[in-house]
Design an enzyme around this catalytic site. Structure first.
Site, PDB file in Angstrom:
ATOM      1  N   GLY A  28      20.889  19.416  -7.785  1.00 27.42           N
ATOM      2  CA  GLY A  28      22.018  20.086  -7.125  1.00 27.42           C
ATOM      3  C   GLY A  28      22.164  19.635  -5.680  1.00 27.42           C
ATOM      4  O   GLY A  28      23.282  19.397  -5.200  1.00 27.42           O
ATOM      5  N   ASP A  48      22.142  29.860  -3.975  1.00 30.60           N
ATOM      6  CA  ASP A  48      20.812  29.561  -4.508  1.00 30.60           C
ATOM      7  C   ASP A  48      19.867  30.706  -4.180  1.00 30.60           C
ATOM      8  O   ASP A  48      19.883  31.244  -3.073  1.00 30.60           O
ATOM      9  CB  ASP A  48      20.288  28.248  -3.907  1.00 30.60           C
ATOM     10  N   THR A  51      14.137  30.006  -5.345  1.00 28.55           N
ATOM     11  CA  THR A  51      12.888  30.251  -6.084  1.00 28.55           C
ATOM     12  C   THR A  51      11.866  29.244  -5.573  1.00 28.55           C
ATOM     13  O   THR A  51      12.148  28.466  -4.654  1.00 28.55           O
ATOM     14  CB  THR A  51      13.095  30.015  -7.591  1.00 28.55           C
ATOM     15  N   THR A 138      21.161  19.447 -20.421  1.00 29.99           N
ATOM     16  CA  THR A 138      20.063  18.474 -20.550  1.00 29.99           C
ATOM     17  C   THR A 138      20.049  17.819 -21.929  1.00 29.99           C
ATOM     18  O   THR A 138      20.500  18.422 -22.913  1.00 29.99           O
ATOM     19  CB  THR A 138      18.714  19.199 -20.325  1.00 29.99           C
ATOM     20  N   ASP A 139      19.493  16.626 -21.998  1.00 25.29           N
ATOM     21  CA  ASP A 139      19.348  15.955 -23.304  1.00 25.29           C
ATOM     22  C   ASP A 139      18.342  16.686 -24.190  1.00 25.29           C
ATOM     23  O   ASP A 139      18.272  16.439 -25.397  1.00 25.29           O
ATOM     24  CB  ASP A 139      18.937  14.482 -23.133  1.00 25.29           C
ATOM     25  N   GLU A 140      17.561  17.616 -23.592  1.00 23.56           N
ATOM     26  CA  GLU A 140      16.541  18.310 -24.387  1.00 23.56           C
ATOM     27  C   GLU A 140      17.152  19.258 -25.410  1.00 23.56           C
ATOM     28  O   GLU A 140      16.468  19.710 -26.318  1.00 23.56           O
ATOM     29  CB  GLU A 140      15.563  19.042 -23.466  1.00 23.56           C
ATOM     30  N   TYR A 163      12.503  26.434 -22.714  1.00 27.39           N
ATOM     31  CA  TYR A 163      13.443  25.871 -21.734  1.00 27.39           C
ATOM     32  C   TYR A 163      14.679  25.310 -22.430  1.00 27.39           C
ATOM     33  O   TYR A 163      15.819  25.680 -22.121  1.00 27.39           O
ATOM     34  CB  TYR A 163      12.760  24.762 -20.906  1.00 27.39           C
ATOM     35  N   LYS A 167      18.714  26.466 -22.397  1.00 25.72           N
ATOM     36  CA  LYS A 167      19.831  25.608 -21.961  1.00 25.72           C
ATOM     37  C   LYS A 167      20.862  25.471 -23.090  1.00 25.72           C
ATOM     38  O   LYS A 167      22.077  25.438 -22.839  1.00 25.72           O
ATOM     39  CB  LYS A 167      19.315  24.222 -21.540  1.00 25.72           C
ATOM     40  N   PRO A 288       2.067  22.076 -26.142  1.00 19.14           N
ATOM     41  CA  PRO A 288       2.474  22.637 -27.443  1.00 19.14           C
ATOM     42  C   PRO A 288       3.941  22.302 -27.733  1.00 19.14           C
ATOM     43  O   PRO A 288       4.793  22.445 -26.862  1.00 19.14           O
ATOM     44  CB  PRO A 288       2.317  24.159 -27.240  1.00 19.14           C
TER      45      PRO A 288
HETATM   46  P1  NAD Z   1      15.247  22.552  -9.860  1.00 17.51           P
HETATM   47  O1  NAD Z   1      14.250  23.423 -10.527  1.00 17.51           O
HETATM   48  O2  NAD Z   1      14.819  21.554  -8.856  1.00 17.51           O
HETATM   49  O3  NAD Z   1      16.371  23.446  -9.126  1.00 17.51           O
HETATM   50  C1  NAD Z   1      16.871  24.627  -9.653  1.00 17.51           C
HETATM   51  C2  NAD Z   1      17.530  25.374  -8.510  1.00 17.51           C
HETATM   52  O4  NAD Z   1      18.086  26.584  -9.033  1.00 17.51           O
HETATM   53  C3  NAD Z   1      16.550  25.795  -7.393  1.00 17.51           C
HETATM   54  O5  NAD Z   1      17.109  25.523  -6.140  1.00 17.51           O
HETATM   55  C4  NAD Z   1      16.388  27.294  -7.612  1.00 17.51           C
HETATM   56  O6  NAD Z   1      16.112  27.996  -6.410  1.00 17.51           O
HETATM   57  C5  NAD Z   1      17.740  27.655  -8.177  1.00 17.51           C
HETATM   58  N1  NAD Z   1      17.701  28.884  -8.974  1.00 17.51           N
HETATM   59  C6  NAD Z   1      16.830  29.204  -9.964  1.00 17.51           C
HETATM   60  N2  NAD Z   1      17.106  30.411 -10.466  1.00 17.51           N
HETATM   61  C7  NAD Z   1      18.204  30.852  -9.795  1.00 17.51           C
HETATM   62  C8  NAD Z   1      18.980  32.030  -9.877  1.00 17.51           C
HETATM   63  N3  NAD Z   1      18.696  33.001 -10.753  1.00 17.51           N
HETATM   64  N4  NAD Z   1      20.051  32.157  -9.054  1.00 17.51           N
HETATM   65  C9  NAD Z   1      20.344  31.181  -8.160  1.00 17.51           C
HETATM   66  N5  NAD Z   1      19.629  30.054  -8.027  1.00 17.51           N
HETATM   67  C10 NAD Z   1      18.581  29.890  -8.842  1.00 17.51           C
HETATM   68  O7  NAD Z   1      16.037  21.882 -11.058  1.00 17.51           O
HETATM   69  P2  NAD Z   1      16.708  20.446 -11.166  1.00 17.51           P
HETATM   70  O8  NAD Z   1      15.696  19.497 -11.691  1.00 17.51           O
HETATM   71  O9  NAD Z   1      17.447  20.136  -9.930  1.00 17.51           O
HETATM   72  O10 NAD Z   1      17.744  20.733 -12.335  1.00 17.51           O
HETATM   73  C11 NAD Z   1      19.065  21.176 -12.045  1.00 17.51           C
HETATM   74  C12 NAD Z   1      19.807  21.380 -13.339  1.00 17.51           C
HETATM   75  O11 NAD Z   1      19.805  20.161 -14.067  1.00 17.51           O
HETATM   76  C13 NAD Z   1      19.152  22.423 -14.243  1.00 17.51           C
HETATM   77  O12 NAD Z   1      20.173  23.174 -14.837  1.00 17.51           O
HETATM   78  C14 NAD Z   1      18.411  21.608 -15.273  1.00 17.51           C
HETATM   79  O13 NAD Z   1      18.337  22.297 -16.498  1.00 17.51           O
HETATM   80  C15 NAD Z   1      19.282  20.368 -15.367  1.00 17.51           C
HETATM   81  N6  NAD Z   1      18.610  19.111 -15.737  1.00 17.51           N
HETATM   82  C16 NAD Z   1      17.460  18.719 -15.092  1.00 17.51           C
HETATM   83  C17 NAD Z   1      16.882  17.506 -15.449  1.00 17.51           C
HETATM   84  C18 NAD Z   1      15.620  16.991 -14.773  1.00 17.51           C
HETATM   85  O14 NAD Z   1      15.023  16.026 -15.250  1.00 17.51           O
HETATM   86  N7  NAD Z   1      15.182  17.563 -13.662  1.00 17.51           N
HETATM   87  C19 NAD Z   1      17.459  16.694 -16.439  1.00 17.51           C
HETATM   88  C20 NAD Z   1      18.634  17.144 -17.064  1.00 17.51           C
HETATM   89  C21 NAD Z   1      19.206  18.351 -16.693  1.00 17.51           C
HETATM   90  P1  TYD Z   2       8.425  16.332 -17.839  1.00 21.79           P
HETATM   91  O1  TYD Z   2       8.565  15.585 -16.560  1.00 21.79           O
HETATM   92  O2  TYD Z   2       7.807  17.671 -17.827  1.00 21.79           O
HETATM   93  O3  TYD Z   2       9.866  16.363 -18.506  1.00 21.79           O
HETATM   94  P2  TYD Z   2      10.288  16.882 -19.992  1.00 21.79           P
HETATM   95  O4  TYD Z   2      11.141  18.046 -19.679  1.00 21.79           O
HETATM   96  O5  TYD Z   2      11.011  15.752 -20.606  1.00 21.79           O
HETATM   97  O6  TYD Z   2       9.122  17.237 -20.776  1.00 21.79           O
HETATM   98  O7  TYD Z   2       7.590  15.437 -18.826  1.00 21.79           O
HETATM   99  C1  TYD Z   2       7.999  14.108 -19.120  1.00 21.79           C
HETATM  100  C2  TYD Z   2       6.977  13.499 -20.071  1.00 21.79           C
HETATM  101  O8  TYD Z   2       5.721  13.392 -19.411  1.00 21.79           O
HETATM  102  C3  TYD Z   2       6.732  14.346 -21.296  1.00 21.79           C
HETATM  103  O9  TYD Z   2       6.512  13.496 -22.410  1.00 21.79           O
HETATM  104  C4  TYD Z   2       5.456  15.099 -20.971  1.00 21.79           C
HETATM  105  C5  TYD Z   2       4.702  14.123 -20.082  1.00 21.79           C
HETATM  106  N1  TYD Z   2       3.847  14.786 -19.052  1.00 21.79           N
HETATM  107  C6  TYD Z   2       2.490  14.482 -18.986  1.00 21.79           C
HETATM  108  O10 TYD Z   2       1.965  13.640 -19.731  1.00 21.79           O
HETATM  109  N2  TYD Z   2       1.731  15.105 -18.031  1.00 21.79           N
HETATM  110  C7  TYD Z   2       2.254  16.031 -17.186  1.00 21.79           C
HETATM  111  O11 TYD Z   2       1.495  16.591 -16.345  1.00 21.79           O
HETATM  112  C8  TYD Z   2       3.653  16.322 -17.269  1.00 21.79           C
HETATM  113  C9  TYD Z   2       4.279  17.333 -16.345  1.00 21.79           C
HETATM  114  C10 TYD Z   2       4.417  15.673 -18.225  1.00 21.79           C
END
Ligand code: NAD
Ligand code: TYD
Length: 356
Positions: A28, A48, A51, A138-140, A163, A167, A288
């Site tokens: 963000g 925000d 957290t 997310t792709d998840e 998670y 989503k 898990p």
């Molecule tokens: P992040 O955990 O870094 O940031 C999440 C933000 O949301 C934080 O600033 C937190 O304070 C805020 N937040 C949490 N709960 C809240 C609430 N109840 N009200 C207001 N603010 C709140 O996450 P990110 O990695 O930046 O991910 C952002 C978005 O992208 C998420 O929706 C996540 O599902 C999605 N996403 C992340 C990834 C990744 O690899 N990180 C990949 C695909 C999609």
């Molecule tokens: P992660 O970054 O948690 O993203 P995802 O949401 O896709 O699981 O993990 C990416 C990959 O790395 C996933 O296959 C799990 C692995 N992983 C580890 O091997 N060790 C770790 O401590 C973490 C956080 C992830």
């Protein structure tokens, strides 16, 4: 795609007053920096809760932009969200609990923020009569994808962790609001994202900071699970382009799709780029329900003109360089709440099973 090409594709498609929830988090904040560095007068309100994962320092580079405003609050707060929605033209929702391992330990906050919080935002957008609502997903949500398949937007959602289930539930609410109330909803499904300002719990920032501190790199299971790593600025550009040019009611995959990377290869890249001792790599008990593979077909986003620019090797170099430089950003984080999480998840450090 040069910066000029990107902005010419976005054109005049961006709304001029945006509410960006979760804008102090990793992706963000990259999105907010992208927009305000381009146009400091754009009116961007960041909502925000701050957290453990939110950090106002992520927004320091744009704090002085005239259009920037920060509101600390919860997306589950109906009144707050309802009132902010009347002051903007659209909501872009990044706010979420975002880490799979935390969702395994404590799912409650995921259901609350990711599902109920998204619902609050949708309801506020509907009442305010917004012209667009973008949900960052997310792709998840596709779940584990067997070789050689690639997920497309019409594929069934088969989330397998608390998670990803939270989503997917949020997305379903978004599409329901489109079908039922005609709310112009857009959904992006980004792949695993990495880069500067990422809280050190996901694999890339965790391993980089552990290596820089001479601490173990805990690799789950056989280290062969595959992810499609996307540099954070490419993800932010994808969200901006879908917001500007996407078709309401559609989802858009955002993944590079060129190089599947195993966990083991992430660890090797980190060890090489930091020069850390390879003996730091420690296989630990598998997560898990660990999804073995995510893989996206992102041709729909590419047809809109989205072209990720940063390949894995370049992105990792940039990321390691940033974490080397910015110990002031991550060292305080790793000494606080992080320690509790690390102990619970990797107890008693690497090598032992996680407590479910
Ligand atoms: P992040 O955990 O870094 O940031 C999440 C933000 O949301 C934080 O600033 C937190 O304070 C805020 N937040 C949490 N709960 C809240 C609430 N109840 N009200 C207001 N603010 C709140 O996450 P990110 O990695 O930046 O991910 C952002 C978005 O992208 C998420 O929706 C996540 O599902 C999605 N996403 C992340 C990834 C990744 O690899 N990180 C990949 C695909 C999609
Ligand atoms: P992660 O970054 O948690 O993203 P995802 O949401 O896709 O699981 O993990 C990416 C990959 O790395 C996933 O296959 C799990 C692995 N992983 C580890 O091997 N060790 C770790 O401590 C973490 C956080 C992830």
């Amino acid at each position: 795609m040069s910066g000029t090409d990107f902005w010419s594709r976005v054109g005049d498609g961006l709304p001029s007053r945006l509410l960006v929830s979760g804008g102090a988090g990793f992706i963000g904040s990259a999105f907010v920096r992208l927009l305000l560095e381009r146009d400091p007068g754009l009116r961007v309100t960041v909502l925000d809760k701050l957290t453990y994962a939110g950090n106002l320092a992520n927004l320091d580079p744009v704090r002085a932009a005239p259009g920037y405003r920060f509101v600390r609050g919860d997306i589950c707060d109906r009144e707050l969200v309802g009132s902010l929605a009347t002051e903007v033209d659209c909501i872009v929702n990044f706010a979420a609990e975002s880490h799979v391992d935390r969702s395994i330990l404590d799912p409650d906050a995921f259901i609350r923020t990711d599902v109920e919080g998204t619902h609050r935002l949708l309801e506020a957008a509907r009442r305010a009569g917004h012209g667009r609502f973008l949900q960052v997903s997310t792709d998840e949500v596709y779940g584990d994808v067997p070789e050689p398949e690639r997920s497309r937007e019409g594929d069934p959602l088969r989330p397998r962790s608390p998670y990803s289930a939270s989503k997917a539930a949020a997305e379903l609410l978004c599409f329901a609001y489109h079908a039922t109330y005609g709310l112009p909803v857009l959904v992006t499904r980004g792949s695993n994202t990495y880069g500067p300002y990422q809280y050190p719990e996901k694999i890339v920032p965790l391993f980089v900071t552990q290596a820089l501190q001479g601490l173990p790199l805990p690799l789950y299971g056989d280290g062969r699970a595959v992810r499609d790593y996307l540099y954070v600025d490419d993800h932010a550009r994808g969200v901006a382009l879908v917001l500007a040019r996407g078709r309401a009611g559609e989802a858009y995959n955002l993944g590079r799709g060129d190089r599947p990377v195993e966990g083991r290869a992430v660890a090797e890249a980190v060890l090489r780029l930091t020069g850390a001792d390879p003996a730091l790599l420690q296989p630990v008990q598998d997560r898990p329900g660990h999804d073995r593979r995510y893989a996206l077909d992102s041709s729909r986003s590419r047809r809109l003109g989205w072209e990720p620019e940063v390949d894995f090797a370049t992105g990792m170099e940039r990321t390691v360089a940033w974490y080397r430089e910015r110990r002031d950003w991550w060292e305080p984080i790793k000494s606080g709440e992080f320690q509790d999480f690390y102990r619970r998840n990797y107890h008693p450090v690497a090598g032992a099973p996680a407590e479910p």
